[in-house]
Scaffold this active site. Structure first.
Site, mmCIF file in Angstrom:
data_model
loop_
_atom_site.group_PDB
_atom_site.id
_atom_site.type_symbol
_atom_site.label_atom_id
_atom_site.label_comp_id
_atom_site.label_asym_id
_atom_site.label_seq_id
_atom_site.Cartn_x
_atom_site.Cartn_y
_atom_site.Cartn_z
ATOM 1 N N SER A 1 0.820 -1.212 0.000
ATOM 2 C CA SER A 1 0.000 0.000 0.000
ATOM 3 C C SER A 1 0.857 1.267 0.000
ATOM 4 O O SER A 1 0.582 2.216 -0.730
ATOM 5 C CB SER A 1 -0.983 -0.006 1.167
ATOM 6 O OG SER A 1 -0.293 -0.101 2.386
ATOM 7 N N TRP A 2 1.950 1.284 0.755
ATOM 8 C CA TRP A 2 2.723 2.523 0.840
ATOM 9 C C TRP A 2 3.560 2.755 -0.417
ATOM 10 O O TRP A 2 3.611 3.881 -0.927
ATOM 11 C CB TRP A 2 3.577 2.541 2.114
ATOM 12 C CG TRP A 2 4.254 3.852 2.392
ATOM 13 C CD1 TRP A 2 5.536 4.032 2.751
ATOM 14 C CD2 TRP A 2 3.668 5.170 2.322
ATOM 15 N NE1 TRP A 2 5.807 5.377 2.908
ATOM 16 C CE2 TRP A 2 4.671 6.096 2.644
ATOM 17 C CE3 TRP A 2 2.387 5.657 1.987
ATOM 18 C CZ2 TRP A 2 4.464 7.475 2.673
ATOM 19 C CZ3 TRP A 2 2.168 7.036 1.992
ATOM 20 C CH2 TRP A 2 3.185 7.922 2.338
ATOM 21 N N LYS B 1 10.191 1.005 7.509
ATOM 22 C CA LYS B 1 10.555 1.245 8.908
ATOM 23 C C LYS B 1 10.937 -0.059 9.583
ATOM 24 O O LYS B 1 10.489 -1.120 9.191
ATOM 25 C CB LYS B 1 9.376 1.880 9.644
ATOM 26 C CG LYS B 1 9.055 3.271 9.137
ATOM 27 C CD LYS B 1 7.704 3.770 9.649
ATOM 28 C CE LYS B 1 7.305 5.015 8.853
ATOM 29 N NZ LYS B 1 5.936 5.462 9.188
ATOM 30 N N SER C 1 1.517 8.842 7.815
ATOM 31 C CA SER C 1 1.058 8.650 6.438
ATOM 32 C C SER C 1 0.329 7.331 6.237
ATOM 33 O O SER C 1 0.952 6.318 5.950
ATOM 34 C CB SER C 1 2.256 8.713 5.494
ATOM 35 O OG SER C 1 3.335 7.944 6.006
ATOM 36 N N LYS D 1 8.658 3.530 17.477
ATOM 37 C CA LYS D 1 7.269 3.928 17.738
ATOM 38 C C LYS D 1 6.390 2.698 17.975
ATOM 39 O O LYS D 1 5.408 2.758 18.707
ATOM 40 C CB LYS D 1 6.711 4.772 16.600
ATOM 41 C CG LYS D 1 6.597 4.020 15.304
ATOM 42 C CD LYS D 1 5.567 4.611 14.360
ATOM 43 C CE LYS D 1 5.343 3.630 13.215
ATOM 44 N NZ LYS D 1 4.287 3.985 12.301
ATOM 45 N N ASP E 1 4.355 10.756 13.600
ATOM 46 C CA ASP E 1 4.035 9.374 13.276
ATOM 47 C C ASP E 1 3.512 8.633 14.507
ATOM 48 O O ASP E 1 2.586 7.814 14.417
ATOM 49 C CB ASP E 1 5.299 8.691 12.735
ATOM 50 C CG ASP E 1 4.980 7.474 11.902
ATOM 51 O OD1 ASP E 1 3.801 7.225 11.619
ATOM 52 O OD2 ASP E 1 5.931 6.756 11.527
ATOM 53 N N THR F 1 -0.001 6.714 14.919
ATOM 54 C CA THR F 1 -0.027 5.292 15.262
ATOM 55 C C THR F 1 -0.854 5.036 16.523
ATOM 56 O O THR F 1 -1.553 4.031 16.616
ATOM 57 C CB THR F 1 1.415 4.778 15.491
ATOM 58 O OG1 THR F 1 2.191 5.058 14.332
ATOM 59 C CG2 THR F 1 1.443 3.287 15.769
ATOM 60 N N ARG G 1 -1.617 -3.076 14.235
ATOM 61 C CA ARG G 1 -1.325 -4.402 14.795
ATOM 62 C C ARG G 1 -0.629 -4.291 16.152
ATOM 63 O O ARG G 1 -0.905 -5.060 17.064
ATOM 64 C CB ARG G 1 -0.402 -5.175 13.848
ATOM 65 C CG ARG G 1 -1.095 -5.740 12.628
ATOM 66 C CD ARG G 1 -0.072 -6.307 11.638
ATOM 67 N NE ARG G 1 0.644 -7.454 12.178
ATOM 68 C CZ ARG G 1 0.177 -8.705 12.168
ATOM 69 N NH1 ARG G 1 -1.002 -8.944 11.645
ATOM 70 N NH2 ARG G 1 0.879 -9.695 12.659
ATOM 71 N N ASN G 2 0.285 -3.330 16.259
ATOM 72 C CA ASN G 2 1.023 -3.196 17.512
ATOM 73 C C ASN G 2 0.106 -2.759 18.660
ATOM 74 O O ASN G 2 0.204 -3.274 19.766
ATOM 75 C CB ASN G 2 2.176 -2.196 17.335
ATOM 76 C CG ASN G 2 3.235 -2.741 16.406
ATOM 77 O OD1 ASN G 2 3.923 -3.694 16.738
ATOM 78 N ND2 ASN G 2 3.330 -2.168 15.204
ATOM 79 N N VAL H 1 3.097 -12.093 14.182
ATOM 80 C CA VAL H 1 3.755 -11.292 15.199
ATOM 81 C C VAL H 1 3.795 -9.828 14.756
ATOM 82 O O VAL H 1 4.124 -9.536 13.606
ATOM 83 C CB VAL H 1 5.185 -11.827 15.429
ATOM 84 C CG1 VAL H 1 5.910 -10.998 16.469
ATOM 85 C CG2 VAL H 1 5.122 -13.287 15.867
#
Lengths: 334, 334
Positions: free
Chosen positions: B15-16, B109, B139, B192, B245, B249, B256-257, B280
């Site tokens: 996607s990015w 990242k 973003s 992050k 960012d 997030t 997910r995180n 994970v």
């Protein structure tokens, strides 16, 4: 380190003053909570509850309510200020002698309209012998009274006094970090409301999460730039009174400032919005004070300039965003 | 300033990567978007749509999809990297000669598992003659492809190259700020995810907005502390790749995180959560790498330590929060 204060008075029985008295009581003190409103004091005395500002929440029984300002100021060496910034001069001024050599912990945010003074500057005029500290950070009063954790910044020029006040307030759910940057903490607390208006506009214009995060970040960057020119430490803005409070204001329950911005973003006129809000949001005044600072110091603050344009010069929110995006390309840290 | 690049290749049609190719096309370029997935390339070629990662969103017709990595790397002087960090070495390594003297703009990242390398360090090994820049900030790809505004940080050692890439990507809705702090931008982008796990735990434990803002702020403060020891500029963390960012997030749609953290905060076991997530979350690995850095550099990172304890040592989320609140009282900037 000196032991704690014998008595502490919290001046202002609004929601945040009440929460701070509750915190102090929980930390083992017997604070006096002064307010003008007799009904509030009576509800605290009879039911351990601030029925007007924090209805339904039980306060610690060691909080003593009072309507006697002279007694509250006389009895305590540590005075917590928690009244609206525009009233500080008129409430404390007549009793200035009672503040001689006292420790003042200010928890009120904003800038005095007119001369554009920070609260430390107001107290420096009223009570020049008092030692001033400022307490600020992400803190909804309701959550604090419910016993949920919070962390804030406490800034004052003397490390010894700051540590003493830090120890006085701190508990397992209320955590203070000390700082020496009074100017930075005050600027961050006041100017976040301008960014909150900008953040509200981005919501109103439905520009998405990316734009929201960008306006919050670049807004804080320009506040830090202004703060630096006024003597603040840039890293203060990365702290609880800076980023922390701003994140809470811009992402937590809708504040008056964000509601103002959102309505303007939806295309409503300023007068319509002010009628809906039943008054003026604080960021409206702060935008004026900050603009005058930025101009006289030559600090570039594009987000502030656009918010000012919308509030005072009739720019549309959509045009404001468009001119923000079309500025010359920059380095991130100037 | 040199004129823009003749051709630009975006490696990675997730996607990015797709969003970045769309941005480049909108800025007047004709980017090649390389991906392994033939179905994706075909949907872009036939319908100007990435049917797998950004279904329903029209891409700029100047985006050219390709499955030929050698051609994509040969044709362009500027290579945008947008593949999962753990795959960078295996995808680019075999074609390292094609990266000679190229400009690499990395948008991935994270930290390479094993030797705990930042992406710039991985590319320094694979392609030592290439010029490396990193692009990071708040973003969501979907919003970018919808044409909503976004602002990001672009960091690289050469101001001239950074400005050239900045001009290449920038448009009225996509705004890049340049920086020279590659280390800071990479550390912020990777770590992050650890704070996102902590932020999710605070949600799961229902600790309120104050605690949420506090954990985000103190989390970023300790990342900045680590970053400084690794050579980063602390103010980078106040910028778009740092605070910006992180705010996205921790407050935008659930990542997910954060989902991992939230489930642990609700008391679920790590193995249950990983089954629910179907894998994970990246912060799980980053927590390990960062812990090893913090230990070897002697940097105090209490939030990371608690997240690590929960992920690897079976600490409960509630105990973790409690020990965070009961630490010795501190100064805000250490």
């Amino acid at each position: 380190l000196k032991t704690s204060f014998e008595t502490i008075s919290v001046i202002g029985s609004g929601s945040w003053g009440t929460a701070l008295a509750h915190v102090l009581a929980g930390a083992g003190h017997r604070p006096i909570l002064w307010g003008r409103d007799v009904a509030v004091s009576e509800s605290i005395a009879s039911a351990h509850e601030n029925s007007k500002y924090l209805p339904g929440l039980k306060l610690h029984p060691s909080v003593t309510a009072s309507n006697d300002l002279v007694a509250a100021l006389e009895k305590s060496q540590c005075i917590v200020c928690s009244i609206p910034t525009q009233q500080i001069r008129s409430v404390f001024g007549p009793f200035a002698p009672l503040l001689k050599n006292k420790i003042i912990v200010n928890s009120s945010k904003g800038i005095e309209i007119g001369a554009h003074l920070r609260v430390s500057e107001v107290f420096a005029q009223i009570a020049p012998t008092a030692e001033y500290l400022v307490l600020s950070g992400p803190s909804f009063a309701e959550e604090v009274v419910k016993g949920l954790p919070a962390a804030l910044t406490l800034a004052g020029p003397s490390t010894e006094t700051a540590k003493r006040v830090q120890n006085t307030f701190s508990s397992a759910v209320f955590r203070l970090y000390t700082s020496s940057d009074v100017v930075g903490v005050e600027i961050a607390g006041a100017l976040k409301n301008v960014v909150a208006i900008a953040s509200g506009m981005v919501s109103g214009l439905k520009l998405g999460h990316n734009a929201q995060a960008a306006v919050i970040t670049r807004g804080l960057a320009e506040i830090a730039r202004l703060g630096k020119c006024l003597g603040a430490q840039p890293l203060t803005f990365l702290g609880l009174a800076g980023m922390g409070d701003l994140v809470l204001t811009c992402t937590g329950p809708l504040s008056r400032n964000r509601r103002l911005g959102e309505a303007l973003g939806l295309g409503k006129s300023l007068s319509t919005v002010q009628k809906e809000l039943g008054g003026v949001a604080e960021g409206y005044f702060t935008a004026k004070a900050a603009s005058s600072w930025a101009q006289s110091l030559g600090v570039e603050m594009p987000i502030l300039r656009e918010v000012y344009g919308i509030l005072y010069e009739g720019t549309s929110a959509r045009d404001a965003v468009s001119s923000l995006m079309r500025r010359n390309l920059k380095e991130e840290i100037e």
